[in-house]
Design a protein around this motif. Structure first.
Motif, mmCIF file in Angstrom:
data_model
loop_
_atom_site.group_PDB
_atom_site.id
_atom_site.type_symbol
_atom_site.label_atom_id
_atom_site.label_comp_id
_atom_site.label_asym_id
_atom_site.label_seq_id
_atom_site.Cartn_x
_atom_site.Cartn_y
_atom_site.Cartn_z
ATOM 1 N N ILE A 1 -18.109 3.717 -7.960
ATOM 2 C CA ILE A 1 -18.044 2.353 -7.280
ATOM 3 C C ILE A 1 -19.409 2.101 -6.704
ATOM 4 O O ILE A 1 -19.991 3.030 -6.159
ATOM 5 C CB ILE A 1 -17.087 2.249 -5.937
ATOM 6 C CG1 ILE A 1 -17.315 3.382 -4.999
ATOM 7 C CG2 ILE A 1 -15.629 2.537 -6.462
ATOM 8 C CD1 ILE A 1 -16.325 3.024 -3.578
ATOM 9 N N GLN A 2 -19.753 0.622 -6.629
ATOM 10 C CA GLN A 2 -21.110 0.413 -6.176
ATOM 11 C C GLN A 2 -20.756 -0.591 -4.949
ATOM 12 O O GLN A 2 -20.050 -1.671 -5.269
ATOM 13 C CB GLN A 2 -21.904 -0.185 -6.949
ATOM 14 C CG GLN A 2 -23.274 -0.546 -6.498
ATOM 15 C CD GLN A 2 -24.003 -1.484 -7.711
ATOM 16 O OE1 GLN A 2 -23.662 -2.623 -7.812
ATOM 17 N NE2 GLN A 2 -24.767 -0.896 -8.585
ATOM 18 N N LEU A 3 -20.907 -0.281 -3.562
ATOM 19 C CA LEU A 3 -20.690 -1.002 -2.496
ATOM 20 C C LEU A 3 -21.578 -2.055 -2.517
ATOM 21 O O LEU A 3 -22.776 -2.341 -3.046
ATOM 22 C CB LEU A 3 -20.919 -0.079 -1.267
ATOM 23 C CG LEU A 3 -20.244 1.184 -0.951
ATOM 24 C CD1 LEU A 3 -20.494 1.763 0.471
ATOM 25 C CD2 LEU A 3 -18.808 1.138 -1.503
ATOM 26 N N PHE A 4 -21.162 -3.348 -2.155
ATOM 27 C CA PHE A 4 -22.028 -4.615 -2.276
ATOM 28 C C PHE A 4 -23.018 -4.405 -1.060
ATOM 29 O O PHE A 4 -22.937 -3.713 -0.102
ATOM 30 C CB PHE A 4 -21.239 -5.864 -1.761
ATOM 31 C CG PHE A 4 -20.175 -6.284 -2.599
ATOM 32 C CD1 PHE A 4 -20.234 -5.735 -4.002
ATOM 33 C CD2 PHE A 4 -19.150 -7.037 -2.345
ATOM 34 C CE1 PHE A 4 -19.119 -6.011 -4.938
ATOM 35 C CE2 PHE A 4 -18.186 -7.453 -3.122
ATOM 36 C CZ PHE A 4 -18.434 -6.908 -4.717
ATOM 37 N N ASN A 5 -24.376 -4.732 -1.465
ATOM 38 C CA ASN A 5 -25.525 -4.894 -0.535
ATOM 39 C C ASN A 5 -25.511 -6.303 0.329
ATOM 40 O O ASN A 5 -24.509 -6.851 0.280
ATOM 41 C CB ASN A 5 -26.931 -4.840 -1.197
ATOM 42 C CG ASN A 5 -27.222 -5.921 -2.057
ATOM 43 O OD1 ASN A 5 -26.540 -7.001 -1.803
ATOM 44 N ND2 ASN A 5 -28.271 -5.732 -2.695
ATOM 45 N N SER A 6 -26.483 -6.287 1.389
ATOM 46 C CA SER A 6 -26.363 -7.326 2.329
ATOM 47 C C SER A 6 -26.433 -8.752 1.681
ATOM 48 O O SER A 6 -25.772 -9.522 2.475
ATOM 49 C CB SER A 6 -27.385 -7.139 3.397
ATOM 50 O OG SER A 6 -28.713 -7.157 2.470
ATOM 51 N N THR A 7 -26.861 -8.853 0.570
ATOM 52 C CA THR A 7 -26.593 -10.173 -0.037
ATOM 53 C C THR A 7 -25.376 -10.742 -0.151
ATOM 54 O O THR A 7 -25.319 -12.009 -0.396
ATOM 55 C CB THR A 7 -27.534 -10.200 -1.440
ATOM 56 O OG1 THR A 7 -26.925 -9.470 -2.460
ATOM 57 C CG2 THR A 7 -28.925 -10.092 -1.264
ATOM 58 N N LEU A 8 -24.262 -10.201 -0.372
ATOM 59 C CA LEU A 8 -23.100 -10.687 -0.609
ATOM 60 C C LEU A 8 -22.303 -10.723 0.727
ATOM 61 O O LEU A 8 -20.967 -10.858 0.506
ATOM 62 C CB LEU A 8 -22.135 -9.614 -1.502
ATOM 63 C CG LEU A 8 -22.991 -9.530 -2.862
ATOM 64 C CD1 LEU A 8 -21.848 -8.724 -3.766
ATOM 65 C CD2 LEU A 8 -23.197 -10.907 -3.565
ATOM 66 N N TYR A 9 -22.832 -10.630 1.896
ATOM 67 C CA TYR A 9 -22.347 -10.717 3.257
ATOM 68 C C TYR A 9 -22.717 -11.773 4.035
ATOM 69 O O TYR A 9 -23.818 -12.137 3.588
ATOM 70 C CB TYR A 9 -22.283 -9.455 4.007
ATOM 71 C CG TYR A 9 -21.418 -8.245 3.421
ATOM 72 C CD1 TYR A 9 -19.852 -8.221 3.584
ATOM 73 C CD2 TYR A 9 -21.875 -7.339 2.472
ATOM 74 C CE1 TYR A 9 -19.065 -7.225 2.926
ATOM 75 C CE2 TYR A 9 -20.828 -6.362 1.830
ATOM 76 C CZ TYR A 9 -19.493 -6.386 2.123
ATOM 77 O OH TYR A 9 -19.007 -5.546 1.555
#
Length: 412
Positions: free
Chosen positions: A404-412
């Motif tokens: 899995i690849q956790l979303f980085n800050s650009t998706l929050y």
């Protein structure tokens, strides 16, 4: 087959390498005040003009002492005070102590600071209830954090809220940064209608720009929004001409598939150059990359999840390099145990949307968000990670391990 199981499809790793090889860094720079540079990329190194702290100072509220005095007697009369911004004035008599506060300048001759919790105020002076302090106890020496001339931030660093207070502590009032890359973007399709309008038969709302434009801005770009362009060759050609004259990158959504009304690819072949088209990735196979005039070109698929995901996966690193950012890295992948099955056919790397949790043992677990169709955006809205299933892999059952690849800050 060498590349993948599906003929004519380029592996995502090869596509990413080609994109970055073709991407330049903007040359223009500007100097801005410190309160205007959050999210901007440094175009030169920053070294410290001062020591931090600029003088020896106290790490505690307490009493400044000379160890030699302390060793002679445990009660010392109070001879003065040193507060932050108001250091001791005048002479410091022998066999006495100085009241001192956190951050205050250390008086000349002070060997240690004894915290106030270990002292008692008496008529005879300050009685200390501790053993002889160690040399420099509770003293932060000059330059303890940063030395004059020390490199503090490197060229290519994207400035964050963690960097600005440090620069302010150095007295840096302005910094030089690269200009923001300019992205010109538009959606294509006769079926697309603006949000709020009544839908006719066969029509849908234009949702792609509501996802991609915020991403471009989060990536640190200026955006020129050219709206929705109908499936008309002349109007599309005009839009491309307008976009390439104003932008570093032209990003479109729709029109790069194989339908009879998908004109984008044809226009690009006339006015520019296509580096590749069709990737071994799901969703997002009809992703095109090339150039039009001096501008780079990214053609996103028309389906909402595909457009959003390829912007995040493929366009984001392009824009990072374009902006001069040297520290950008793809989020790492982590192993997780599945709590739901994932449908998969070998042939393309599959970025499915998932929800990860961490169990009591500290291990990652993941389940599907449900409908993984490239047109079903709710699965993207619910997700907090991508479940990346390898090109050769087939169906995944409950209990198997996936990356899995956790979303980085650009998706929050």
């Amino acid at each position: 087959m060498d590349c993948c199981d599906a003929p004519g499809l380029m592996p995502i790793e090869q596509a990413m390498a080609k994109i970055l090889e073709s991407t330049f860094t903007v040359n223009e720079t500007e100097t801005l005040p410190l309160d205007k540079v959050i999210g901007r990329v440094l175009c030169s190194d920053i070294t410290s003009p001062i020591h931090v702290p600029p003088f020896d100072n106290s790490a505690m509220d307490g009493y400044a002492v000379r160890i030699a005095d302390f060793e002679q007697q445990s009660t010392l009369p109070l001879a003065g005070q040193s507060f932050a911004g108001a250091p001791l004035q005048g002479e410091w008599p022998p066999l006495s102590c100085i009241r001192i506060m956190t951050g205050a300048k250390i008086p000349a001759g002070c060997d240690a600071v004894i915290m106030q919790e270990l002292a008692t105020v008496t008529d005879a002076g300050i009685k200390f209830d501790s053993a002889t302090p160690k040399h420099n106890q509770n003293i932060r020496p000059l330059g303890d954090d940063i030395q004059v001339g020390q490199l503090v931030l490197s060229k290519g660093k994207r400035l964050t809220a963690r960097d600005l207070p440090m620069l302010a502590s150095l007295g840096v009032a302005q910094v030089s940064v690269y200009r923001k890359p300019i992205v010109a973007t538009f959606s294509t399709g006769d079926e697309l209608k603006p949000v709020g309008a009544a839908l006719g038969e066969g029509e849908i709302y234009d949702s792609n720009r509501y996802g991609t434009i915020p991403l471009f801005k989060k990536f640190g770009c200026e955006v020129i929004d050219l709206g929705v362009i109908p499936d008309d060759v002349e109007l599309l050609a005009k839009a491309f001409d307008e976009a390439k004259q104003q932008a570093d990158v032209v990003v479109t959504s729709g029109g790069v598939s194989v339908g009879e009304a998908d004109y984008t690819k044809d226009i690009l072949e006339q006015k520019g150059q296509i580096g590749f088209w069709k990737l071994a990735i799901k969703p997002g196979k009809p992703f095109a990359f090339g150039n039009i005039g001096d501008a780079l070109f990214c053609g996103l698929p028309g389906n909402p999840v595909s457009a959003f995901m390829t912007t995040y996966i493929l366009v984001q690193p392009l824009l990072a390099k374009l902006s001069g950012e040297s520290e950008w890295k793809c989020p790492p992948t982590l192993p997780a145990t599945t709590h739901s099955a994932f449908k998969k056919t070998p042939g393309r790397a599959d970025y499915q949307r998932g929800i990860y949790t961490i169990n009591e043992q500290g291990q990652f677990e993941v389940q599907s968000t449900g409908n993984q169709s490239s047109g079903a955006f709710r699965s993207m809205s619910l997700a907090n990670c991508f479940v990346i299933l390898e090109r050769e892999r087939g169906r995944v059952e409950v209990g198997e391990t996936v990356n899995i690849q956790l979303f980085n800050s650009t998706l929050y």
